[in-house]
Design an enzyme around this catalytic site. Sequence first.
Site, short mmCIF file in Angstrom:
data_model
loop_
_atom_site.label_atom_id
_atom_site.label_comp_id
_atom_site.label_asym_id
_atom_site.label_seq_id
_atom_site.Cartn_x
_atom_site.Cartn_y
_atom_site.Cartn_z
N GLU A 46 -5.48 103.44 28.87
CA GLU A 46 -5.77 102.00 28.97
C GLU A 46 -5.55 101.36 27.58
O GLU A 46 -5.87 101.98 26.56
CB GLU A 46 -7.25 101.84 29.36
CG GLU A 46 -7.79 100.43 29.32
CD GLU A 46 -9.33 100.40 29.47
OE1 GLU A 46 -10.01 101.32 28.95
OE2 GLU A 46 -9.83 99.46 30.10
N ASN A 109 -6.35 93.04 31.92
CA ASN A 109 -6.26 94.40 31.41
C ASN A 109 -5.35 95.13 32.40
O ASN A 109 -5.78 95.44 33.52
CB ASN A 109 -7.68 95.00 31.36
CG ASN A 109 -7.72 96.36 30.72
OD1 ASN A 109 -6.70 97.03 30.62
ND2 ASN A 109 -8.91 96.78 30.31
N LYS A 126 -6.60 95.42 36.15
CA LYS A 126 -7.92 96.04 36.32
C LYS A 126 -8.87 95.16 37.14
O LYS A 126 -9.05 93.97 36.82
CB LYS A 126 -8.51 96.33 34.93
CG LYS A 126 -9.81 97.09 34.92
CD LYS A 126 -10.18 97.44 33.47
CE LYS A 126 -11.45 98.24 33.35
NZ LYS A 126 -11.73 98.63 31.94
N GLU A 145 -15.33 93.09 27.84
CA GLU A 145 -14.21 92.92 28.79
C GLU A 145 -14.40 91.70 29.67
O GLU A 145 -13.43 91.06 30.06
CB GLU A 145 -14.04 94.18 29.64
CG GLU A 145 -13.50 95.34 28.85
CD GLU A 145 -12.98 96.43 29.75
OE1 GLU A 145 -12.08 96.17 30.56
OE2 GLU A 145 -13.50 97.55 29.65
N CYS A 170 -9.67 102.72 33.85
CA CYS A 170 -10.97 103.06 33.26
C CYS A 170 -12.16 102.88 34.21
O CYS A 170 -12.38 103.70 35.08
CB CYS A 170 -11.18 102.32 31.96
SG CYS A 170 -12.52 103.09 31.02
N ASN A 195 -10.73 104.16 28.15
CA ASN A 195 -11.36 104.16 26.82
C ASN A 195 -12.85 104.20 27.10
O ASN A 195 -13.44 103.19 27.51
CB ASN A 195 -11.10 102.83 26.08
CG ASN A 195 -9.73 102.71 25.47
OD1 ASN A 195 -9.53 102.96 24.29
ND2 ASN A 195 -8.77 102.30 26.28
N1 CDT Z 1 -12.87 100.63 29.27
C1 CDT Z 1 -13.86 100.85 30.15
O1 CDT Z 1 -13.82 100.37 31.27
N2 CDT Z 1 -14.91 101.58 29.72
C2 CDT Z 1 -16.08 101.78 30.49
C3 CDT Z 1 -17.26 101.95 29.60
C4 CDT Z 1 -18.47 101.45 30.27
S1 CDT Z 1 -19.88 102.27 29.78
C5 CDT Z 1 -20.27 103.20 31.18
C6 CDT Z 1 -16.03 102.99 31.42
O2 CDT Z 1 -16.44 102.85 32.57
O3 CDT Z 1 -15.63 104.07 30.99
#
Ligand code: CDT
Length: 317
Positions: A46, A109, A126, A145, A170, A195
Amino acid sequence: MRSINIAAGQLGPIARNETRTEVVARLSALMREAQSAGCDLIIYPELALTTFFPRWYMEDQAEIDCFFEREMPGPQTRPLFDLAGELGIGFCLGYAELALEDGRLHRYNSSILVDKSGRIVAKYRKVHLPGHAEHEPWRKFQHLEKRYFEPGAGFGVVDAFGGVIGMAICNDRRWSETYRVMGLQGVEVVLIGYNTPVHNPPAPEHDELSLFHNQLVMQAGAYQNGTWVVGVAKAGIEEGVDQIGGSCIIAPSGEVAAACTTRGDEIARACCDLDLCNSYKRTTFNFDVHRQPHAYRLIVERKGRHLMADGTAVPSA
Ligand code: CDT
């Protein structure tokens, strides 16, 4: 046998001041390695062209927009497309997209799927945007985000590389609906970049489970839909934030077929037999035969009474 030789192209940290040209050089090195190993397709994380910028609160739109791509390919990303065409390898790339639609600017995204001739064959935006929209100074780092992106519209699949391919990004991977919506369209490979910080500020008690949850959701999504899943991290300590690695390729059995072992730039690869999907799609998860959509009606609870979605009381057993 229908198969796709796939590389998970994990990236280590990207610094805030790293240029697109420097990042594209790193992506190109991984692409060359994957192609030398006989791969048809490489998946990148991502937001693979920049650092994970939603960790910072910014108000200046011009500063924010420095992290977005106005065109794809653009002048700095074109070399990656050219290299793909030259080597005859496809790729999936996550990036921040600035799009002019209906006379208005929109920010997503996004990820794209590019075929072996260097042509974009699918784009995904996304759907599940985690985090918050306003500055929350109590956090060690932000997850903005919801401030910087608007959600995409849905989960499609595309016929490509001899199979049925879908993309997710993600946080989407934590939601069973993501896989099931694509599963209902016959998906055979789900491509996911991520990420994920080790530390989750609103729920630090989850921190030590972050890698476990990553595996759990992707393995379940693969098995319950009879599909390959490729999960690819941007890993390591990026601008002071520790991010999980754990990039892996998961078979329709739910088993891990290949995995990265570092938290830097690295590929893991697997020959993905697409016919293996049918072993699950035609038996345990034969949706046409075994799913019971009529039983999946929403039940809502209001003032202590259980109600069906149409407002009637839940029938007693
Ligand atoms: N980039 C992304 O979507 N990261 C989120 C972090 C959220 S904290 C649970 C993820 O779901 O990995």
